[in-house]
Design a protein around this motif. Structure first.
Motif, PDB file in Angstrom:
ATOM      1  N   LEU A 365      44.430  52.235-131.521  1.00  0.00           N
ATOM      2  CA  LEU A 365      45.586  53.121-131.479  1.00  0.00           C
ATOM      3  C   LEU A 365      45.149  54.565-131.603  1.00  0.00           C
ATOM      4  CD1 LEU A 365      48.725  53.605-131.686  1.00  0.00           C
ATOM      5  CD2 LEU A 365      48.448  53.345-134.161  1.00  0.00           C
ATOM      6  N   GLY A 366      45.645  55.424-130.718  1.00  0.00           N
ATOM      7  CA  GLY A 366      45.378  56.840-130.886  1.00  0.00           C
ATOM      8  C   GLY A 366      45.306  57.598-129.579  1.00  0.00           C
ATOM      9  N   TYR A 367      45.285  58.919-129.715  1.00  0.00           N
ATOM     10  CA  TYR A 367      45.129  59.794-128.549  1.00  0.00           C
ATOM     11  C   TYR A 367      43.724  59.659-127.978  1.00  0.00           C
ATOM     12  CZ  TYR A 367      49.446  62.375-129.581  1.00  0.00           C
ATOM     13  OH  TYR A 367      50.740  62.742-129.786  1.00  0.00           O
ATOM     14  N   ARG A 368      43.612  59.918-126.684  1.00  0.00           N
ATOM     15  CA  ARG A 368      42.326  59.854-126.004  1.00  0.00           C
ATOM     16  C   ARG A 368      42.176  61.059-125.066  1.00  0.00           C
ATOM     17  NH1 ARG A 368      41.770  56.843-129.640  1.00  0.00           N
ATOM     18  NH2 ARG A 368      41.516  54.575-129.547  1.00  0.00           N
ATOM     19  N   LEU A 369      40.976  61.629-125.057  1.00  0.00           N
ATOM     20  CA  LEU A 369      40.610  62.679-124.110  1.00  0.00           C
ATOM     21  C   LEU A 369      39.439  62.153-123.295  1.00  0.00           C
ATOM     22  CD1 LEU A 369      40.739  65.514-122.902  1.00  0.00           C
ATOM     23  CD2 LEU A 369      39.283  66.303-124.786  1.00  0.00           C
ATOM     24  N   ALA A 370      39.655  61.974-122.005  1.00  0.00           N
ATOM     25  CA  ALA A 370      38.637  61.404-121.132  1.00  0.00           C
ATOM     26  C   ALA A 370      38.107  62.466-120.180  1.00  0.00           C
ATOM     27  CB  ALA A 370      39.214  60.238-120.341  1.00  0.00           C
ATOM     28  N   GLU A 371      36.806  62.556-120.083  1.00  0.00           N
ATOM     29  CA  GLU A 371      36.155  63.414-119.097  1.00  0.00           C
ATOM     30  C   GLU A 371      35.584  62.498-118.015  1.00  0.00           C
ATOM     31  OE1 GLU A 371      33.372  66.022-120.984  1.00  0.00           O
ATOM     32  OE2 GLU A 371      34.756  66.471-122.635  1.00  0.00           O
ATOM     33  N   LEU A 372      36.179  62.555-116.830  1.00  0.00           N
ATOM     34  CA  LEU A 372      35.824  61.611-115.778  1.00  0.00           C
ATOM     35  C   LEU A 372      34.402  61.820-115.289  1.00  0.00           C
ATOM     36  CD1 LEU A 372      39.005  61.372-113.510  1.00  0.00           C
ATOM     37  CD2 LEU A 372      38.270  59.842-115.343  1.00  0.00           C
ATOM     38  N   ALA A 373      33.645  60.727-115.274  1.00  0.00           N
ATOM     39  CA  ALA A 373      32.300  60.745-114.709  1.00  0.00           C
ATOM     40  C   ALA A 373      32.316  60.335-113.241  1.00  0.00           C
ATOM     41  CB  ALA A 373      31.396  59.798-115.501  1.00  0.00           C
ATOM     42  N   ALA A 374      33.424  59.727-112.830  1.00  0.00           N
ATOM     43  CA  ALA A 374      33.595  59.271-111.451  1.00  0.00           C
ATOM     44  C   ALA A 374      35.053  59.494-111.075  1.00  0.00           C
ATOM     45  CB  ALA A 374      33.225  57.787-111.335  1.00  0.00           C
ATOM     46  N   ASP A 400      30.723  47.080-115.951  1.00  0.00           N
ATOM     47  CA  ASP A 400      30.699  47.962-114.791  1.00  0.00           C
ATOM     48  C   ASP A 400      30.352  49.403-115.170  1.00  0.00           C
ATOM     49  OD1 ASP A 400      31.581  45.984-112.816  1.00  0.00           O
ATOM     50  OD2 ASP A 400      33.465  46.025-113.931  1.00  0.00           O
ATOM     51  N   THR A 401      30.187  50.231-114.161  1.00  0.00           N
ATOM     52  CA  THR A 401      29.906  51.652-114.380  1.00  0.00           C
ATOM     53  C   THR A 401      31.039  52.291-115.167  1.00  0.00           C
ATOM     54  OG1 THR A 401      28.707  51.750-112.281  1.00  0.00           O
ATOM     55  CG2 THR A 401      29.450  53.847-113.216  1.00  0.00           C
ATOM     56  N   ALA A 402      30.678  53.058-116.195  1.00  0.00           N
ATOM     57  CA  ALA A 402      31.692  53.724-117.010  1.00  0.00           C
ATOM     58  C   ALA A 402      32.457  54.734-116.164  1.00  0.00           C
ATOM     59  CB  ALA A 402      31.045  54.407-118.202  1.00  0.00           C
ATOM     60  N   LEU A 403      33.766  54.726-116.306  1.00  0.00           N
ATOM     61  CA  LEU A 403      34.599  55.670-115.563  1.00  0.00           C
ATOM     62  C   LEU A 403      34.564  57.055-116.199  1.00  0.00           C
ATOM     63  CD1 LEU A 403      36.707  56.181-113.316  1.00  0.00           C
ATOM     64  CD2 LEU A 403      38.467  55.489-114.955  1.00  0.00           C
ATOM     65  N   ALA A 404      34.456  57.113-117.525  1.00  0.00           N
ATOM     66  CA  ALA A 404      34.584  58.396-118.220  1.00  0.00           C
ATOM     67  C   ALA A 404      33.866  58.352-119.553  1.00  0.00           C
ATOM     68  CB  ALA A 404      36.066  58.722-118.443  1.00  0.00           C
ATOM     69  N   VAL A 405      33.629  59.537-120.086  1.00  0.00           N
ATOM     70  CA  VAL A 405      33.281  59.671-121.496  1.00  0.00           C
ATOM     71  C   VAL A 405      34.599  59.904-122.224  1.00  0.00           C
ATOM     72  CG1 VAL A 405      32.025  60.985-123.229  1.00  0.00           C
ATOM     73  CG2 VAL A 405      31.022  60.630-120.959  1.00  0.00           C
ATOM     74  N   THR A 410      39.653  63.074-132.897  1.00  0.00           N
ATOM     75  CA  THR A 410      38.719  63.806-133.758  1.00  0.00           C
ATOM     76  C   THR A 410      37.505  64.308-132.987  1.00  0.00           C
ATOM     77  OG1 THR A 410      37.359  61.887-134.392  1.00  0.00           O
ATOM     78  CG2 THR A 410      39.387  62.281-135.657  1.00  0.00           C
ATOM     79  N   GLY A 411      37.390  63.891-131.722  1.00  0.00           N
ATOM     80  CA  GLY A 411      36.230  64.258-130.920  1.00  0.00           C
ATOM     81  C   GLY A 411      35.156  63.197-130.875  1.00  0.00           C
ATOM     82  N   ALA A 412      35.334  62.098-131.616  1.00  0.00           N
ATOM     83  CA  ALA A 412      34.334  61.023-131.635  1.00  0.00           C
ATOM     84  C   ALA A 412      34.370  60.249-130.326  1.00  0.00           C
ATOM     85  CB  ALA A 412      34.591  60.085-132.802  1.00  0.00           C
ATOM     86  N   VAL A 413      33.182  59.918-129.803  1.00  0.00           N
ATOM     87  CA  VAL A 413      33.084  59.111-128.590  1.00  0.00           C
ATOM     88  C   VAL A 413      33.429  57.669-128.924  1.00  0.00           C
ATOM     89  CG1 VAL A 413      31.537  58.280-126.779  1.00  0.00           C
ATOM     90  CG2 VAL A 413      31.348  60.638-127.589  1.00  0.00           C
ATOM     91  N   ILE A 414      34.242  57.031-128.078  1.00  0.00           N
ATOM     92  CA  ILE A 414      34.636  55.646-128.318  1.00  0.00           C
ATOM     93  C   ILE A 414      34.084  54.747-127.222  1.00  0.00           C
ATOM     94  CG2 ILE A 414      36.728  56.362-129.543  1.00  0.00           C
ATOM     95  CD1 ILE A 414      38.294  55.524-127.016  1.00  0.00           C
ATOM     96  N   ALA A 415      34.132  53.433-127.476  1.00  0.00           N
ATOM     97  CA  ALA A 415      33.512  52.467-126.569  1.00  0.00           C
ATOM     98  C   ALA A 415      34.370  52.150-125.354  1.00  0.00           C
ATOM     99  CB  ALA A 415      33.230  51.166-127.334  1.00  0.00           C
ATOM    100  N   GLU A 416      35.672  52.442-125.426  1.00  0.00           N
ATOM    101  CA  GLU A 416      36.575  52.113-124.323  1.00  0.00           C
ATOM    102  C   GLU A 416      36.459  53.177-123.226  1.00  0.00           C
ATOM    103  OE1 GLU A 416      37.778  50.090-127.954  1.00  0.00           O
ATOM    104  OE2 GLU A 416      37.515  52.203-127.505  1.00  0.00           O
ATOM    105  N   THR A 417      35.409  53.084-122.428  1.00  0.00           N
ATOM    106  CA  THR A 417      35.074  54.107-121.442  1.00  0.00           C
ATOM    107  C   THR A 417      35.832  53.956-120.135  1.00  0.00           C
ATOM    108  OG1 THR A 417      33.284  52.750-120.551  1.00  0.00           O
ATOM    109  CG2 THR A 417      32.732  54.269-122.351  1.00  0.00           C
ATOM    110  N   GLY A 418      36.502  52.825-119.952  1.00  0.00           N
ATOM    111  CA  GLY A 418      37.028  52.524-118.637  1.00  0.00           C
ATOM    112  C   GLY A 418      35.908  52.068-117.720  1.00  0.00           C
ATOM    113  N   SER A 419      36.267  51.609-116.539  1.00  0.00           N
ATOM    114  CA  SER A 419      35.279  51.033-115.621  1.00  0.00           C
ATOM    115  C   SER A 419      35.571  51.424-114.190  1.00  0.00           C
ATOM    116  CB  SER A 419      35.295  49.496-115.728  1.00  0.00           C
ATOM    117  OG  SER A 419      34.994  49.050-117.022  1.00  0.00           O
TER     118      SER A 419
END
Length: 436
Positions: A365-374, A400-405, A410-419
């Motif tokens: 649960l929480g907000y997410r900020l994704a920076e797209l790698a693809a 699969d290839t991660a879609l985003a960072v 809080t700025g912490a990187v999480i494991a749910e990167t998308g695909s």
């Protein structure tokens, strides 16, 4: 100028939604045009608001949206008689770090728009202490103005008298007190959420809530306390690029979590949305140039989705030449398999290698900020997307290839990167806005 109010509370589960719906319907019965909004990331309440008012409701979110976007969205209330913004969680509850224009707290919206707050207070298990809580909320932030309170779930006339006296001594207006009345409570279910379309009797439920609240709350006093809001012209509209010109959108009981403002923005940009139902084994429109699978409850329908061969094969064929994107539940359906709460694995569409399980529930649960790698439909690499994640599934494999960072609030990187694989992409977060 519309009369404007924010409906909030000290915490979740106090009765904000029920009071908002009841007030909206009661004023509608009086002939007023009522416009509702939802503060924060919630897929469910806007549909209830629309059922109560007959007008579409949208989310406004200070963590994900800038002031121009919020001003643009609330501008739809300019022709209303009454505007109600329902808060989320407690009045000042947000995340630790500011987002685009705030922390996501309801108080941000109240201060930004200058709308007074009506607090729903549940004094169960207390009496005068309820006044101390209300006074603390009133004084916590100078830019937030408290109009008054509505007491909910009052045990007895004596209990009500004790709380009222304390609030009066604190200089806080009491608009009314609702005795315990379980019949008007909205039912809860999977994920703690019930969708408006799942309630066949939703109109009767809202009417009963409106009747009950009108009996116990001084509607004229509440309306008199409202701010007289003069909408300002928005400098900016929504910064949303539709994922395609003709969008095949999965839309049924398993795929329904999509923010109304996103669909409106797609249409406003000239896109055409063509709904289809995976649960009835429908195929995405063959003439669409992109397919979008929102979140929802695929885990409750996993067996049926797995058995719907036409849907699965047609989606695979679609993805051979055109983009397909899934959010949260839609992402899971794009995966290889989904294990339900009973531990039974169901084969999904296999466009991605994602394996998820509900056998061991763990809340994300929480907000997410994704920076797209693809790239993903509507957005290019490097785009910064803001969204929100809420699910109980566990990732067993995400090969699969991660879609985003992806970062949390809080700025912490999480494991749910998308695909990403071929033309298929997916994320666990639901998109709210893109940074300008």
């Amino acid at each position: 100028m519309p009369a404007s109010l924010v409906i909030s509370a000290p915490a979740s589960g106090v009765g904000k939604t029920t009071l908002t719906l009841a007030l909206a319907r009661a004023w509608r019965h009086r002939g007023f045009n009522v416009q509702c909004f939802k503060s924060g990331p919630d897929y469910i309440d806007p549909a209830f608001h629309a059922a109560a008012t007959g007008r579409a409701s949208v989310n406004v979110d200070s963590w994900a949206m800038d002031r121009g976007t919020i001003a643009h969205l609330v501008g739809r209330g300019a022709d209303a008689d009454v505007v109600l913004a329902e808060g989320s969680m407690g009045l000042f509850d947000g995340v630790a770090a500011r987002g685009v224009s705030g922390t996501g707290a309801t108080a941000d919206i109240a201060e930004m728009l200058g709308w007074p707050v009506v607090l729903v207070i549940d004094p169960s298990g207390q009496a005068q202490t309820a006044a101390a809580i209300a006074a603390g909320l009133r004084d916590y932030r100078a830019g937030v103005r408290l109009a008054g309170v509505v007491l909910n779930r009052v045990a007895s006339p004596r209990h009500e008298d004790l709380v009222r006296r304390a609030l009066n001594e604190a200089g806080i207006k009491v608009f009314g007190a609702l005795p315990r009345h379980a019949e008007i409570s909205l039912p809860k279910r999977h994920l703690g959420l019930v969708q408006a379309e799942e309630q066949a009797e939703i109109g009767k439920l809202i009417d009963e809530a409106a009747r009950f609240v009108a009996e116990h709350v001084d509607l004229d006093a509440v309306l008199h306390s409202a701010g007289k809001w003069s909408p300002q012209a928005a400098v900016n509209g929504l910064n949303v690029t539709p994922p395609g010109q003709r969008i095949a959108l999965a839309r049924d009981a398993a795929f329904s979590f999509v923010y109304p403002h996103m669909l409106e923005a797609w249409r406003a940009a000239g896109a055409e949305i063509v709904p289809f139902s995976p649960l009835t084994d429908e195929a995405p429109d063959a003439s669409a140039d992109v397919c979008w699978l929102p979140g929802g409850y695929p885990e409750l329908h996993a067996g049926k989705i797995a058995a719907n061969a036409r849907f699965r094969s047609s989606l695979r064929a679609f993805a051979e030449t055109r983009p397909v994107h899934g959010e949260c539940g839609g992402y899971m359906v794009l995966g290889a398999g989904l294990t339900d709460a009973d531990g039974v694995r169901h084969e999904m569409t296999g466009l991605l290698g994602l394996e998820t399980s509900f056998a061991k529930r763990r809340m994300h649960l929480g907000y997410r900020l994704a920076e797209l790698a693809a790239p993903m439909p509507g957005h290019q690499p490097g785009a910064r997307l803001r969204g929100h994640e809420f699910h109980y599934s566990t990732i067993l494999a995400q090969p699969d290839t991660a879609l985003a960072v992806v970062h949390d609030a809080t700025g912490a990187v999480i494991a749910e990167t998308g695909s990403r694989r071929g033309h298929a992409t997916g994320t666990f977060f639901h998109l709210i806005a893109e940074d300008r």
